[in-house]
Design a protein around this motif. Sequence first.
Motif, PDB file in Angstrom:
ATOM      1  N   CYS A  97       4.250  27.256  -8.146  1.00  0.00           N
ATOM      2  CA  CYS A  97       5.529  27.950  -8.343  1.00  0.00           C
ATOM      3  C   CYS A  97       5.272  29.364  -8.848  1.00  0.00           C
ATOM      4  O   CYS A  97       4.480  29.546  -9.781  1.00  0.00           O
ATOM      5  CB  CYS A  97       6.388  27.165  -9.347  1.00  0.00           C
ATOM      6  N   PRO A  98       5.890  30.395  -8.278  1.00  0.00           N
ATOM      7  CA  PRO A  98       5.672  31.769  -8.751  1.00  0.00           C
ATOM      8  C   PRO A  98       6.232  32.017 -10.145  1.00  0.00           C
ATOM      9  O   PRO A  98       5.844  32.989 -10.790  1.00  0.00           O
ATOM     10  CB  PRO A  98       6.401  32.618  -7.708  1.00  0.00           C
ATOM     11  N   GLY A  99       7.142  31.131 -10.641  1.00  0.00           N
ATOM     12  CA  GLY A  99       7.723  31.322 -11.959  1.00  0.00           C
ATOM     13  C   GLY A  99       6.872  30.757 -13.073  1.00  0.00           C
ATOM     14  O   GLY A  99       6.644  31.423 -14.083  1.00  0.00           O
ATOM     15  N   CYS A 100       6.378  29.515 -12.906  1.00  0.00           N
ATOM     16  CA  CYS A 100       5.632  28.869 -13.982  1.00  0.00           C
ATOM     17  C   CYS A 100       4.234  28.429 -13.583  1.00  0.00           C
ATOM     18  O   CYS A 100       3.436  28.033 -14.425  1.00  0.00           O
ATOM     19  CB  CYS A 100       6.408  27.645 -14.494  1.00  0.00           C
ATOM     20  N   GLY A 101       3.917  28.431 -12.296  1.00  0.00           N
ATOM     21  CA  GLY A 101       2.596  28.052 -11.836  1.00  0.00           C
ATOM     22  C   GLY A 101       2.421  26.565 -11.600  1.00  0.00           C
ATOM     23  O   GLY A 101       1.319  26.103 -11.287  1.00  0.00           O
ATOM     24  N   THR A 102       3.476  25.764 -11.722  1.00  0.00           N
ATOM     25  CA  THR A 102       3.371  24.320 -11.503  1.00  0.00           C
ATOM     26  C   THR A 102       3.213  24.031 -10.012  1.00  0.00           C
ATOM     27  O   THR A 102       3.935  24.594  -9.183  1.00  0.00           O
ATOM     28  CB  THR A 102       4.623  23.615 -12.034  1.00  0.00           C
ATOM     29  N   ASN A 150       9.083  21.467 -12.814  1.00  0.00           N
ATOM     30  CA  ASN A 150       9.043  21.810 -14.231  1.00  0.00           C
ATOM     31  C   ASN A 150      10.475  22.050 -14.697  1.00  0.00           C
ATOM     32  O   ASN A 150      11.125  23.003 -14.278  1.00  0.00           O
ATOM     33  CB  ASN A 150       8.192  23.061 -14.449  1.00  0.00           C
ATOM     34  N   PRO A 151      11.011  21.197 -15.586  1.00  0.00           N
ATOM     35  CA  PRO A 151      12.417  21.366 -16.000  1.00  0.00           C
ATOM     36  C   PRO A 151      12.652  22.631 -16.819  1.00  0.00           C
ATOM     37  O   PRO A 151      13.779  23.115 -16.908  1.00  0.00           O
ATOM     38  CB  PRO A 151      12.680  20.093 -16.835  1.00  0.00           C
ATOM     39  N   GLU A 152      11.596  23.185 -17.423  1.00  0.00           N
ATOM     40  CA  GLU A 152      11.766  24.388 -18.233  1.00  0.00           C
ATOM     41  C   GLU A 152      11.695  25.678 -17.414  1.00  0.00           C
ATOM     42  O   GLU A 152      11.922  26.765 -17.941  1.00  0.00           O
ATOM     43  CB  GLU A 152      10.699  24.426 -19.337  1.00  0.00           C
ATOM     44  N   CYS A 153      11.342  25.557 -16.136  1.00  0.00           N
ATOM     45  CA  CYS A 153      11.206  26.754 -15.282  1.00  0.00           C
ATOM     46  C   CYS A 153      12.594  27.213 -14.821  1.00  0.00           C
ATOM     47  O   CYS A 153      13.482  26.400 -14.532  1.00  0.00           O
ATOM     48  CB  CYS A 153      10.326  26.449 -14.077  1.00  0.00           C
ATOM     49  N   SER A 154      12.787  28.513 -14.758  1.00  0.00           N
ATOM     50  CA  SER A 154      14.068  29.055 -14.317  1.00  0.00           C
ATOM     51  C   SER A 154      14.293  28.886 -12.823  1.00  0.00           C
ATOM     52  O   SER A 154      15.423  28.987 -12.341  1.00  0.00           O
ATOM     53  CB  SER A 154      14.151  30.549 -14.680  1.00  0.00           C
TER      54      SER A 154
END
Length: 517
Positions: free
Chosen positions: A14-19, A55-59
């Motif tokens: 994911c580009p936001g969190c890397g997951t 990832n639930p914390e990712c926007s």
Amino acid sequence: MRIEASTLAGRVACPGCGTLSDRVHSRYERRLSDTAISGREALIRLRVRRLFCDNPECSKKTFAEAVSELAARYARRTTALERVLCAVALALGGRAGARLTQRLAAAVSRMTLLRMVRALPDPEYATPRVLGVDDFALRRGHRYGTILIDVESSRPVDVLTDRTAETLTAWLHAHPGVEIVCRDRAGAYAEGAREGAPDALQVADRWHVWNNLAGAVERTVARHQECLSAAVDTVTESGPDPDADHQHGQDDQVTAPVQPAQPEDRTDRIATRTRERYTAIHALLAEGVGIRAISARLGLARGTVRRFTRAETVGELLTRNGTGRRPSLLEEFKPYLHQRWGDGCTNAAALFAEIKARGYRGGQKIVREYLRPFRAAGRTPEPPPKPPSVRRVVGWIMSDPSNMDEEDQRRLDAILATSSQLAALAGHVRAFATMMCGLRGHELEEWMAAVDADDQPGLHSFVVGLRRDQDAVTAGLTLPYNSGPVEGHVNRIKMIKRQMFGRAKADLLRKRILLSD
């Protein structure tokens, strides 16, 4: 040429969190322009996946997988095509670049090319050890910029928006580590380098020093312009057989050169105005008024006031082209009149019409007066020989004697034999040239002392300028560094400006200067 492709299945970060995720949300198609294939435009239809972020914390709840090897995110052209178009835009600019892209089967508009240039990042260079500084015209006579060059690699480092000492000082404070600064004789750059890099060694460019010397030599030769006629006598003695002239003794009155009017004998309007200005300026100088204040008080340019203050006598200011008088409007057409008279055309009205068609701006009476001796002589007289111009004599003095033509050397020797001051001047110039070409800057003080001891007012002002900047001049005459690479880039900037038809804004011009090969 259309190419259909799709990404392979696999886990993507994911580009936001890397997951990492491989849960597919949907698929969509990207269309990418690519470089031409066999002269035909290439279009890639790439099918990519949209994935869920676990990832639930990712926007980001969903994201599209990127194919960084092929194209950047959101891009409509492949990376390879972007590189080609950027190279075209940097080399040719907007309109010319857009015309070339049509031949490359990847046509884009001129504004697209300019946007691509503006979006390019600045090159990253280490602070140069040897920095070259020079100015260039953004708008000649109005706005100037400054280009900074790494002299050792000949690469541009930065472009400043003006040529003030404060701007250069700020740049040097922000980029510590400069050890040597190569510059011209401009006082602003000297002050900026002194304030911004006090430990750096300043090097004055040798060409600019030599050019300043040429200006002093020209002023000296102009003071002795009456000696230049010796070169004419030398040509006459080595030219035609004197017996031939004796047979046509009646032509002596025609062929003899006209003696120029002496500056003190001139009573024309310009001479009167010059004398009045000279008196007013030197009167204010005697009162202690500065050049800037004199310029404002009399409504004259500072360069004009400076020229009047440097003149020891008003006669120096009344000398034009080394002749002491203004050139005739007929001067450039005299060879043509001689040729046409020799061809048999002796009608003054017809000759006047011919030279008027060639650009003559004077009246017919001047032509008739000039042709009257032709009729009295009975044959076409030879045009009177002219002494060499001041500029030409300066060129002879500033040239290496081993590279001069024999005839020019003979004429120069005749002039120097007429005036001991000009002979001494030539000796000082050749001594300076030997010192400069041999990089023997330690001899500069001895050379300046020899000039001070001689009666050379023109060279005295040159020496005064050297003493104000003696450390930099000595370094320039000792070290191998010079401003040659900087002048080369200034010349390249002129080419870039002409390519852009004078419509380059400072930010776009800066990008092309820094990024063009």
